[in-house]
Write an enzyme that holds these catalytic residues in place. Structure first.
Site, PDB file in Angstrom:
ATOM      1  N   ASP A 152      -9.946   6.474  -2.656  1.00  0.00           N
ATOM      2  CA  ASP A 152      -8.948   7.260  -3.401  1.00  0.00           C
ATOM      3  C   ASP A 152      -9.585   7.752  -4.707  1.00  0.00           C
ATOM      4  O   ASP A 152     -10.804   7.634  -4.892  1.00  0.00           O
ATOM      5  CB  ASP A 152      -7.688   6.417  -3.658  1.00  0.00           C
ATOM      6  CG  ASP A 152      -7.936   5.294  -4.658  1.00  0.00           C
ATOM      7  OD1 ASP A 152      -9.116   5.043  -4.988  1.00  0.00           O
ATOM      8  OD2 ASP A 152      -6.963   4.695  -5.126  1.00  0.00           O
TER       9      ASP A 152
ATOM     10  N   GLU B  27       0.830  -1.211   0.000  1.00  0.00           N
ATOM     11  CA  GLU B  27       0.000   0.000   0.000  1.00  0.00           C
ATOM     12  C   GLU B  27       0.866   1.264   0.000  1.00  0.00           C
ATOM     13  O   GLU B  27       0.512   2.254  -0.622  1.00  0.00           O
ATOM     14  CB  GLU B  27      -0.961   0.011   1.193  1.00  0.00           C
ATOM     15  CG  GLU B  27      -2.117  -0.964   1.045  1.00  0.00           C
ATOM     16  CD  GLU B  27      -2.965  -0.708  -0.204  1.00  0.00           C
ATOM     17  OE1 GLU B  27      -3.070   0.443  -0.650  1.00  0.00           O
ATOM     18  OE2 GLU B  27      -3.524  -1.689  -0.742  1.00  0.00           O
TER      19      GLU B  27
ATOM     20  N   TYR C 253      -6.771   6.912   3.392  1.00  0.00           N
ATOM     21  CA  TYR C 253      -6.927   5.868   2.376  1.00  0.00           C
ATOM     22  C   TYR C 253      -6.101   4.624   2.740  1.00  0.00           C
ATOM     23  O   TYR C 253      -6.612   3.490   2.752  1.00  0.00           O
ATOM     24  CB  TYR C 253      -6.501   6.389   0.987  1.00  0.00           C
ATOM     25  CG  TYR C 253      -6.359   5.259   0.014  1.00  0.00           C
ATOM     26  CD1 TYR C 253      -7.486   4.718  -0.607  1.00  0.00           C
ATOM     27  CD2 TYR C 253      -5.118   4.668  -0.240  1.00  0.00           C
ATOM     28  CE1 TYR C 253      -7.380   3.630  -1.456  1.00  0.00           C
ATOM     29  CE2 TYR C 253      -5.006   3.581  -1.078  1.00  0.00           C
ATOM     30  CZ  TYR C 253      -6.138   3.075  -1.691  1.00  0.00           C
ATOM     31  OH  TYR C 253      -6.032   1.997  -2.511  1.00  0.00           O
TER      32      TYR C 253
END
Ligand code: SF4
Length: 356
Positions: free
Chosen positions: A144, A43, A126
Site C-alpha cells: 500500500d 483489514e 493489498y
C-alpha cells in the site's frame, strides 16, 4: 522514470526490521488473536482509515458480530449503525456480501488462497496479500502507500509510486524476501514502520529507524523528497444546505438512495446549493411546512475521496407535522441509537443532541 534503477540489497532489511517489530509493535486487539475473521475485519476497517480510528470500532463490532455466520445474517440497519463514523460505507455492504459467500460456499471459513480472497467483494490486491500473509502465513506481499513510501525511500527511487509497474516492481522484490517463518509479521513490520517511523508528512524519524544504516535516502538527505506520487485530480466541490427540522422532540430524517455516495445510510434533509434564510423560508412554505423559527448553524466541510461537501445548516422549529416525500419524523433518542447517520452530518447531529 517508471522502473527503479538503483541497486539495493532488499534481503538486508528483513532481520533488523523483524527485530525492531518484536520490540515496538503496537498492541492491537486483532494482533492478539489473529483468527481469519478478525484479520479480515481489521483489514477491511483499516482500508482508508488510521489504526487509532479503527480500534474502538473493531472491539465494538467483534462484540456484536463475532463471526462470519452472524455477519451474514445481521440486519442491514444494525450493520450500518455499527459502521457509523468509519466512513466508506460500501465496505460494510461488501463485508456482508463476503460473509454470505463464505457461509454458502466455504462452510463459514474464509478461503486461504490469495486468488480466492481476491475474488471476494471489497478485497483488492493489498487486502488479499495482508490476509493471506497474516491469517494464513502465505508469502504474499501487501503493498500500500505506506509500503511504497518505505521502499521508495530505502532505495532512493524517484519512480512514480502511482504507476502500476512501479507497484508491481516493489511487490515482486518484496515477495522474494518475505521470510518463510514470518510472512504476516514481515508485512505488518513494514506497515508499522511506515505508520510510526517512516511517516508521510514532514520529516520521518530516521534517527529511530532500524533501517537507517541501509537507507539510501537517509544517507543522501532525500527522505522528504520521496516518494514521488503523480498528483490526483482535484476533488469536486458540492455546496449543500442541511436542515435540522425539529418538531415535538423529533427530528426529520430520510434514507439515502441505494446507489451512489453513502448508500442505505440515513441523513438529515438537505438541498443542493446554499440557501439564504429567505429562500429557505419560501421553500419550506412550498412544502406546506410551517415553523416558529429558523436559525443559521455553523458551516461544516466533509471530504470524501472524490468529492467535498461544503455545508451550511439551519435549525428550524416546525409547528406542523407535514414533511416532504421520503422524510419522516424520528424520535431524537432513536436517531442516536438506531439510525446510522454518516459522519458528514456530525456537526448538525451534535446540535440535535445538544438540544435534547
Ligand atoms: Fe524512512 Fe528514514 Fe528509515 Fe529511511 S531511514 S526508511 S527515510 S525512516
Amino acid at each position: 522514470m517508471s522502473v527503479i534503477e538503483n541497486y539495493f540489497d532488499f534481503i538486508s532489511v528483513v532481520r533488523p526490521l523483524l527485530t525492531w517489530y518484536d520490540q515496538n509493535a503496537r498492541v492491537l486487539s486483532w494482533r492478539e488473536n489473529s483468527s481469519p475473521y478478525r484479520v479480515y475485519l481489521s483489514e477491511i476497517m483499516l482500508q482508508q482509515t488510521r489504526v487509532d480510528a479503527v480500534k474502538p470500532f473493531f472491539d465494538r463490532f467483534i462484540a456484536a458480530i463475532p463471526d462470519f455466520k452472524s455477519l451474514a445474517s445481521c440486519d442491514e440497519t444494525t450493520l450500518l449503525k455499527l459502521w457509523e463514523g468509519l466512513g466508506y460505507y460500501n465496505r460494510a455492504k461488501n463485508l456482508q456480501k463476503t460473509a454470505r459467500i463464505v457461509v454458502e460456499q466455504y462452510n463459514g471459513n474464509l478461503p486461504s488462497s490469495y486468488e480466492s480472497l481476491l475474488s471476494l467483494p471489497g478485497i483488492g490486491e493489498y487486502t488479499a496479500g495482508a490476509i493471506a500473509s497474516i491469517a494464513f502465513s502465505q508469502k504474499k506481499a501487501a503493498v500500500d502507500g505506506n509500503v511504497l513510501r518505505v521502499f521508495s525511500r530505502l532505495t532512493a527511487s524517484y519512480a512514480d509510486t502511482k504507476k502500476k509497474d512501479v507497484k508491481n516492481y516493489f511487490r515482486e522484490k518484496i515477495e522474494l524476501i518475505i521470510p518463510d517463518d514470518r510472512p504476516g509479521d514481515f508485512n505488518q513490520a513494514v506497515m508499522e514502520l511506515g505508520a510510526t517511523v517512516c511517516t508521510p508528512n514532514g520529516m520521518p524519524k530516521c534517527l529511530l529507524c532500524p533501517l537507517s544504516e541501509l537507507c539510501k535516502s537517509f544517507k543522501n538527505g532525500l527522505a522528504t523528497e520521496l516518494p514521488v506520487k503523480s498528483t490526483k485530480k482535484a476533488r469536486r466541490i458540492e455546496k449543500k444546505t442541511v436542515l435540522v427540522l425539529i418538531h415535538n422532540q423529533q427530528a426529520a430524517i430520510l434514507k439515502r438512495p441505494e446507489r451512489g455516495l453513502l448508500p442505505f445510510m440515513y441523513e438529515l434533509p438537505n438541498f443542493d446549493g446554499w440557501l439564504t434564510k429567505d429562500s429557505l423560508s419560501d421553500l419550506l412554505q412550498s412544502f406546506g411546512i410551517h415553523f416558529s423559527s429558523i436559525n443559521q448553524l455553523e458551516n461544516a466541510k466533509h471530504i470524501f475521496s472524490h468529492v467535498e461537501w461544503h455545508l451550511e445548516g439551519y435549525l428550524v422549529h416546525v409547528t406542523t407535522p407535514s414533511l416532504p416525500e421520503k422524510c419522516f419524523w424520528a424520535d431524537i433518542k432513536s436517531i442516536n441509537e438506531t439510525y446510522p447517520l454518516p459522519s458528514a452530518f456530525r456537526v448538525y447531529r451534535k446540535k440535535l443532541f445538544e438540544l435534547y
